[in-house]
Design a protein around this motif. Structure first.
Motif, PDB file in Angstrom:
ATOM      1  N   ARG A 245     -46.796  45.407 -18.107  1.00  0.00           N
ATOM      2  CA  ARG A 245     -46.337  46.589 -17.347  1.00  0.00           C
ATOM      3  C   ARG A 245     -44.958  46.639 -17.334  1.00  0.00           C
ATOM      4  O   ARG A 245     -44.334  47.566 -17.259  1.00  0.00           O
ATOM      5  CB  ARG A 245     -46.746  46.522 -15.778  1.00  0.00           C
ATOM      6  CG  ARG A 245     -46.871  47.432 -14.898  1.00  0.00           C
ATOM      7  CD  ARG A 245     -47.434  47.132 -13.551  1.00  0.00           C
ATOM      8  NE  ARG A 245     -48.803  47.670 -13.895  1.00  0.00           N
ATOM      9  CZ  ARG A 245     -49.514  48.664 -13.343  1.00  0.00           C
ATOM     10  NH1 ARG A 245     -48.953  49.186 -12.342  1.00  0.00           N
ATOM     11  NH2 ARG A 245     -50.626  48.933 -13.369  1.00  0.00           N
ATOM     12  N   LEU A 246     -44.099  45.555 -17.357  1.00  0.00           N
ATOM     13  CA  LEU A 246     -42.617  45.605 -17.371  1.00  0.00           C
ATOM     14  C   LEU A 246     -41.756  46.242 -18.502  1.00  0.00           C
ATOM     15  O   LEU A 246     -40.834  46.487 -18.737  1.00  0.00           O
ATOM     16  CB  LEU A 246     -42.249  44.101 -17.148  1.00  0.00           C
ATOM     17  CG  LEU A 246     -42.455  43.620 -15.638  1.00  0.00           C
ATOM     18  CD1 LEU A 246     -41.564  42.439 -15.471  1.00  0.00           C
ATOM     19  CD2 LEU A 246     -41.649  44.690 -14.592  1.00  0.00           C
ATOM     20  N   GLY A 247     -42.611  46.083 -19.746  1.00  0.00           N
ATOM     21  CA  GLY A 247     -41.928  46.574 -20.888  1.00  0.00           C
ATOM     22  C   GLY A 247     -42.271  46.041 -22.214  1.00  0.00           C
ATOM     23  O   GLY A 247     -41.904  46.128 -23.199  1.00  0.00           O
ATOM     24  N   GLY A 248     -43.638  45.281 -22.134  1.00  0.00           N
ATOM     25  CA  GLY A 248     -44.385  45.046 -23.303  1.00  0.00           C
ATOM     26  C   GLY A 248     -44.107  43.579 -23.333  1.00  0.00           C
ATOM     27  O   GLY A 248     -43.129  42.959 -23.117  1.00  0.00           O
ATOM     28  N   ASN A 249     -45.344  43.170 -24.234  1.00  0.00           N
ATOM     29  CA  ASN A 249     -45.148  41.490 -24.710  1.00  0.00           C
ATOM     30  C   ASN A 249     -44.392  41.371 -26.029  1.00  0.00           C
ATOM     31  O   ASN A 249     -44.277  42.133 -26.755  1.00  0.00           O
ATOM     32  CB  ASN A 249     -46.537  41.007 -24.724  1.00  0.00           C
ATOM     33  CG  ASN A 249     -47.234  40.727 -23.371  1.00  0.00           C
ATOM     34  OD1 ASN A 249     -46.780  39.602 -22.947  1.00  0.00           O
ATOM     35  ND2 ASN A 249     -47.993  41.432 -22.769  1.00  0.00           N
ATOM     36  N   LEU A 250     -43.980  39.863 -25.881  1.00  0.00           N
ATOM     37  CA  LEU A 250     -43.257  39.605 -27.157  1.00  0.00           C
ATOM     38  C   LEU A 250     -44.273  38.641 -27.978  1.00  0.00           C
ATOM     39  O   LEU A 250     -43.685  38.211 -29.073  1.00  0.00           O
ATOM     40  CB  LEU A 250     -42.060  38.620 -26.693  1.00  0.00           C
ATOM     41  CG  LEU A 250     -40.664  39.556 -26.947  1.00  0.00           C
ATOM     42  CD1 LEU A 250     -39.546  38.745 -26.760  1.00  0.00           C
ATOM     43  CD2 LEU A 250     -40.299  40.464 -27.969  1.00  0.00           C
ATOM     44  N   LEU A 251     -45.234  38.359 -27.457  1.00  0.00           N
ATOM     45  CA  LEU A 251     -46.137  37.158 -27.830  1.00  0.00           C
ATOM     46  C   LEU A 251     -47.509  37.693 -27.945  1.00  0.00           C
ATOM     47  O   LEU A 251     -48.137  38.056 -26.905  1.00  0.00           O
ATOM     48  CB  LEU A 251     -45.773  36.079 -27.143  1.00  0.00           C
ATOM     49  CG  LEU A 251     -46.293  34.770 -27.716  1.00  0.00           C
ATOM     50  CD1 LEU A 251     -45.959  34.555 -28.954  1.00  0.00           C
ATOM     51  CD2 LEU A 251     -45.617  33.507 -26.722  1.00  0.00           C
ATOM     52  N   ILE A 252     -48.043  37.428 -28.914  1.00  0.00           N
ATOM     53  CA  ILE A 252     -49.670  37.517 -29.202  1.00  0.00           C
ATOM     54  C   ILE A 252     -50.106  36.067 -29.633  1.00  0.00           C
ATOM     55  O   ILE A 252     -49.650  35.816 -30.806  1.00  0.00           O
ATOM     56  CB  ILE A 252     -50.243  38.528 -29.719  1.00  0.00           C
ATOM     57  CG1 ILE A 252     -49.955  39.971 -29.101  1.00  0.00           C
ATOM     58  CG2 ILE A 252     -51.591  38.501 -30.337  1.00  0.00           C
ATOM     59  CD1 ILE A 252     -50.463  41.178 -29.843  1.00  0.00           C
ATOM     60  N   SER A 253     -50.842  35.303 -28.934  1.00  0.00           N
ATOM     61  CA  SER A 253     -51.330  34.061 -29.455  1.00  0.00           C
ATOM     62  C   SER A 253     -51.679  34.050 -30.985  1.00  0.00           C
ATOM     63  O   SER A 253     -52.744  34.992 -31.241  1.00  0.00           O
ATOM     64  CB  SER A 253     -52.082  33.300 -28.440  1.00  0.00           C
ATOM     65  OG  SER A 253     -52.443  32.230 -29.243  1.00  0.00           O
ATOM     66  N   GLY A 254     -51.585  33.051 -31.627  1.00  0.00           N
ATOM     67  CA  GLY A 254     -51.853  33.203 -33.021  1.00  0.00           C
ATOM     68  C   GLY A 254     -53.634  32.600 -32.976  1.00  0.00           C
ATOM     69  O   GLY A 254     -54.211  32.815 -33.908  1.00  0.00           O
ATOM     70  N   ALA A 255     -53.978  32.106 -31.880  1.00  0.00           N
ATOM     71  CA  ALA A 255     -55.488  31.790 -31.734  1.00  0.00           C
ATOM     72  C   ALA A 255     -56.325  32.954 -31.600  1.00  0.00           C
ATOM     73  O   ALA A 255     -57.610  32.855 -31.938  1.00  0.00           O
ATOM     74  CB  ALA A 255     -55.359  30.927 -30.478  1.00  0.00           C
ATOM     75  N   PHE A 256     -55.883  33.790 -31.175  1.00  0.00           N
ATOM     76  CA  PHE A 256     -56.805  35.289 -30.988  1.00  0.00           C
ATOM     77  C   PHE A 256     -56.069  36.493 -30.676  1.00  0.00           C
ATOM     78  O   PHE A 256     -55.449  36.697 -29.610  1.00  0.00           O
ATOM     79  CB  PHE A 256     -57.819  34.994 -29.667  1.00  0.00           C
ATOM     80  CG  PHE A 256     -58.594  36.215 -29.608  1.00  0.00           C
ATOM     81  CD1 PHE A 256     -59.182  36.936 -30.617  1.00  0.00           C
ATOM     82  CD2 PHE A 256     -59.409  36.259 -28.370  1.00  0.00           C
ATOM     83  CE1 PHE A 256     -60.093  37.689 -30.545  1.00  0.00           C
ATOM     84  CE2 PHE A 256     -60.319  37.345 -28.341  1.00  0.00           C
ATOM     85  CZ  PHE A 256     -60.803  37.949 -29.422  1.00  0.00           C
ATOM     86  N   GLY A 257     -55.674  37.271 -31.824  1.00  0.00           N
ATOM     87  CA  GLY A 257     -54.882  38.562 -31.483  1.00  0.00           C
ATOM     88  C   GLY A 257     -55.572  39.484 -32.569  1.00  0.00           C
ATOM     89  O   GLY A 257     -55.987  39.108 -33.526  1.00  0.00           O
ATOM     90  N   LEU A 258     -55.530  40.945 -32.188  1.00  0.00           N
ATOM     91  CA  LEU A 258     -55.919  41.872 -33.082  1.00  0.00           C
ATOM     92  C   LEU A 258     -54.938  43.081 -33.393  1.00  0.00           C
ATOM     93  O   LEU A 258     -54.130  43.133 -32.453  1.00  0.00           O
ATOM     94  CB  LEU A 258     -57.093  42.783 -32.152  1.00  0.00           C
ATOM     95  CG  LEU A 258     -58.046  43.601 -32.927  1.00  0.00           C
ATOM     96  CD1 LEU A 258     -58.784  42.875 -33.972  1.00  0.00           C
ATOM     97  CD2 LEU A 258     -58.862  44.205 -31.897  1.00  0.00           C
TER      98      LEU A 258
END
Lengths: 514, 350
Positions: A245-258
């Motif tokens: 909500r604050l401005g987007g993530n910098l990280l998507i876990s390598g274990a599960f991301g699309l």
């Protein structure tokens, strides 16, 4: 000496205190943001059964990329679990990254693989591909055999061969919720501007795993895994939704991301680095700003991937050191983004916050400890102040964990038993008494090793969800025993002898909890 | 304020906050534990409902009595699980049960709520039971995209002419969820929606035309042939490329020559779609026209040309073998395609 303390250390003390207050305010903002995000999400998905996506002809197709290196113990179970995922247009691409064990032969015999010669365009440069196989039992299963090149190289090889609109990167030892993909695909349907979506990772230690699926969701009963479970909850129920909500993530876990496959190809796929999952997300977002094509990164708290966490301090230390090294590397590689107006909210809010409140946290915490200790020795700080200051630091840590547990209690309640949830409260308190200080030390070592340009992954040993002597169990074997992950040592029988070898083996798994 | 005072104040604040959070967690946990004790496991209860649906009236009445004692939220959850899996008499019984315990009445009221989340939830309930309601027209134009998307799914469950009209209007929605839901619903409705889509193709343009063509390509109705054929001459290459699978899907005898003509289109995506369309139609007289595409600069087009020739049977294989004798990218692609054929034959034999 006293003069030195008052002149040099006292200002540092005030800086630490100011940092501490700023950190508290930041976390309050993040928590409120996370709570609002979760509230909205829960309202959106109330009574949603995802049946339309499951059987839709126009739902985006997904290729699962599964890099595997020396995963002979768990690969069969992992692939079987993926084959049972409920998604209509699903392709599974397992990339055997030059395994020296029996990973490939296990796959060949279990899934009845035959060599094929598919025509594919090598859009991304990778180590040589030796052979490509397709399963005769499951036509949507493809296995790629290639020379060893690391996780990023394997994912790029998978990207070259994958044919779907979206690609899902997971670790070979990750267990997904059966309807996880249907939930994770929603942001891509909602907006064409979404280039990646991340999901929640939870700790599987203590859960019961049967045929590659979670038979019961239990909280860890051992302190080390339990404390990590609290850390994961804090990161995935508090941090990620808050950033969404604050401005987007910098990280998507390598274990599960699309990810949108074309976006990955446009940005040259994965880069070989210690923190390739975070690096990729930052690069995707940067590319969006640089080409004026919106590149949104979404986080969906609901789809869950379960992973086994380290069970010894030695492994955990190596893992955390590696995470911090990767994190430092990504921040340095993309330093141009910091406070750069061209990158909008990424450059002016998200990146600075990650530097200030994530990367600098162990440094400032150490400074605070030095300030109080030296002050105590020199008699400049009273024992009462030192105790209160330490209690304050612990209290903030406990509060953050408790807030995460409260979100869990009021939302998903995946750990069904009251005893498990009560234990999480205990772990949340214990975390601050020794464990947290250790992680600060490991993170400092991570920064130091980055400065020394150390690039190795180190080794991580896992016990595995499944003992090796079950490796030949057939897919429909109803007599397969139930195995509790990581609760007992695993042995594998070698040949006909009674020799036993320890099950742990090296894997290359990288998930992040910031 | 001294540093010590500041630390004490902060400590008090944090301790109070921890206590408040702990109390909330404990209370919530206790409430949930009580619910868990009172309610049977979802699996058992789902089974009980299914048994009741397949049994006689007395069993349905017993179930009704039982349902009355449980929380409505729990009951609705189970019913929503069961509803899409039952048809005919069982479904009627289930809908009647839902009506008698007030679930549907509450949902009908809920779709008029001021809260978007209540409208969404209520629309989901009505969709699951396939209940018709006058409120549908209002929900299709709801200000919340989630509600509009759900209204589209509801239209699929009750495919009246008005519902189909609503779905076509949603194809132009600003939100992706609504467009997806509308396209998906139109595909599920199938042939009853074809004529409306053909009519819409006459008047639509741009993105909406493309969305209708995507739906049409999944339906394969002969009625689309005329309009799709006309759209292959559209100035937009995207529209031309999307009209081709629609033509191919109709299986019309005239589609083959039209697709052959499109192999020379200036846009490679159109030529690619035409080659794929010929493969789908198995229009073997077009093999000789596909063969030159094996030396096209676009890798994707070369690949599709190879696969099309393979799909066209003997005439295509002969051309592939002839091309494989030469050199350059065309020969390379032909060899790879022929190897694909060999390996698949070997795999089948194995």
């Amino acid at each position: 000496m006293t003069h030195f303390y008052r002149t040099y250390l006292m200002p540092i003390g005030y800086v630490v205190l100011a940092y501490f207050i700023a950190l508290g305010v930041f976390y309050i903002v993040l928590y409120v943001s996370a709570a609002l995000e979760m509230r909205q999400y829960l309202r959106e998905v109330r009574a949603e059964k995802y049946r339309e996506i499951l059987s839709s002809e126009i739902a985006p197709s997904i290729s699962m990329l599964v890099p595997a290196h020396n995963e002979e113990l768990s690969i069969q179970e992992s692939v079987r679990a993926l084959l049972t995922l409920a998604y209509a247009q699903l392709e599974i691409v397992v990339v055997d990254d030059g395994s020296t064990d029996a990973t490939l032969s296990v796959l060949e015999t279990t899934f009845d693989l035959v060599a094929i010669h598919p025509i594919f365009d090598q859009k991304l440069t990778t180590k040589p591909v030796h052979a490509i196989y397709r399963s005769q039992q499951f036509p949507n299963l493809i296995v790629v055999s290639k020379s060893k090149g690391g996780k990023a190289d394997s994912l790029n090889a998978g990207l070259n061969i994958a044919s779907s609109e979206l690609v899902c990167a997971i670790d070979a030892d990750t267990i997904l919720d059966p309807d996880g993909l249907r939930r994770l695909v929603r942001p891509f349907i909602r907006s064409e501007e979404v280039v990646a979506a991340g999901a929640t990772i939870r700790v599987a230690n203590g859960c019961t795993v049967m045929k590659g699926r979670l038979a019961s969701e239990r909280g860890p009963h051992r302190a080390l895994a339990g404390i990590q479970a609290v850390e994961y909850l804090r990161a995935f129920l508090f941090g990620r939704p808050g950033w969404n909500r604050l401005g987007g993530n910098l990280l998507i876990s390598g274990a599960f991301g699309l990810f949108r496959r074309q976006s990955l190809l446009d940005t040259n796929g994965y880069v070989k680095t210690v923190g390739e999952d975070m690096e990729l997300v930052v690069r995707l977002r940067r590319h969006g700003y640089e080409t004026d094509q919106p590149a949104k990164i979404e986080f969906v708290p609901d789809p869950v991937a379960w992973t086994e966490t380290p069970t010894s301090f030695r492994e955990l230390g190596r893992q955390r050191e590696r995470w911090q090294r990767g994190f430092t590397d990504v921040l340095w590689r993309h330093r141009k983004v910091l406070l750069n107006r061209r990158y909008g909210v990424l450059g002016l809010v998200v990146f600075p916050a990650f530097v200030l409140f994530e990367w600098m946290a162990p440094i400032v915490e150490t400074l605070g400890l030095v300030f109080v200790t030296v002050g105590l020795i020199l008699g400049q700080v009273s024992a009462l102040f030192a105790i209160l200051f330490f209690s304050l630091a612990c209290g903030l840590g406990i509060l953050l964990s408790m807030l995460a547990l409260m979100l869990e209690e009021l939302s998903f309640r995946r750990y069904g038993r009251a005893r498990d949830r009560a234990l999480l409260v205990v772990w949340a308190v214990l975390e601050n008494l020794g464990y947290r200080q250790l992680t600060v030390w490991w993170r400092l070592r991570g920064v130091a090793s980055y400065l020394r340009r150390k690039k190795s992954w180190g080794k991580m040993t896992r016990k595995g969800f499944n003992p090796a002597d079950e490796a030949d169990a057939s897919f429909g074997d109803a007599h397969s025993p139930i195995v509790r992950a990581a609760d007992k040592p695993v042995v594998a029988t070698v040949g006909s002898s009674a020799d036993t070898i320890p099950a742990p083996r090296a894997t290359k798994s990288l998930q992040k909890v910031h | 304020m001294s540093a010590l005072t500041l630390v004490i104040v902060m400590l008090i604040a944090i301790t109070s906050a921890i206590a408040a959070v702990l109390i909330t967690v404990a209370v919530s946990s206790a409430i949930q534990a009580r619910r868990d004790r009172l309610e049977p496991s979802l699996g058992d209860f789902r089974e009980a409902i299914v048994t009741a649906l397949s049994g006689d009236d007395s069993e349905a009445k017993d179930t009704l009595t039982h349902l009355g004692r449980l929380s409505k939220r729990y009951v609705v959850n189970v019913m929503l699980d069961v509803a899409p899996s039952v048809t005919g008499t069982s479904r009627s019984v289930l809908v009647s049960l839902a009506e008698q315990i007030g679930v549907l009445r509450q949902a009908r009221r809920g779709v008029r709520s001021r809260r978007w989340s209540t409208r969404l939830y209520s629309a989901r309930v009505l969709t699951a039971f396939g209940v018709e309601s006058d409120e549908l027209s209002t929900l299709v134009t709801d200000r919340s995209p989630d509600v509009r998307a759900q209204a589209a799914a509801w239209c699929a469950a009750t495919p009246t002419p008005l519902a189909i009209e609503h779905l076509i209007s949603l194809l132009n929605d600003a939100d992706g969820r609504c467009r997806f839901a509308a396209q998906d619903a139109l595909i599920r409705i199938g042939l009853p929606g074809s004529q409306a889509l053909v009519d819409a193709l006459e008047t639509s343009d741009g993105e909406v035309t493309m969305r209708i063509l995507k739906v049409a390509s999944a339906m394969g109705d002969e009625r689309f042939y005329g309009r799709a054929s006309a759209l292959t001459a559209n100035p937009s290459p995207d529209i031309r490329a999307l009209a081709i699978p629609v033509l191919a899907r109709t299986g019309n005898a005239q589609a083959g020559p039209t697709l052959v003509a499109l192999l020379d289109d200036e846009s490679s995506s159109v030529a690619l779609a035409a080659a794929a369309g010929l493969a789908k139609l198995a229009f073997w007289p077009g093999a000789a026209d596909v063969e030159p595409l094996l030396s096209n600069p676009s890798w994707d087009l070369r690949k599709q040309a190879g696969l099309t020739l393979l799909a066209l049977g003997a005439p295509g294989s002969v051309l592939l073998r002839a091309t494989a004798q030469g050199d350059g990218p065309a020969a390379e692609m032909a060899i790879q395609t022929l190897q694909l054929q060999t390996l698949s034959i070997e795999a089948e034999a194995a």
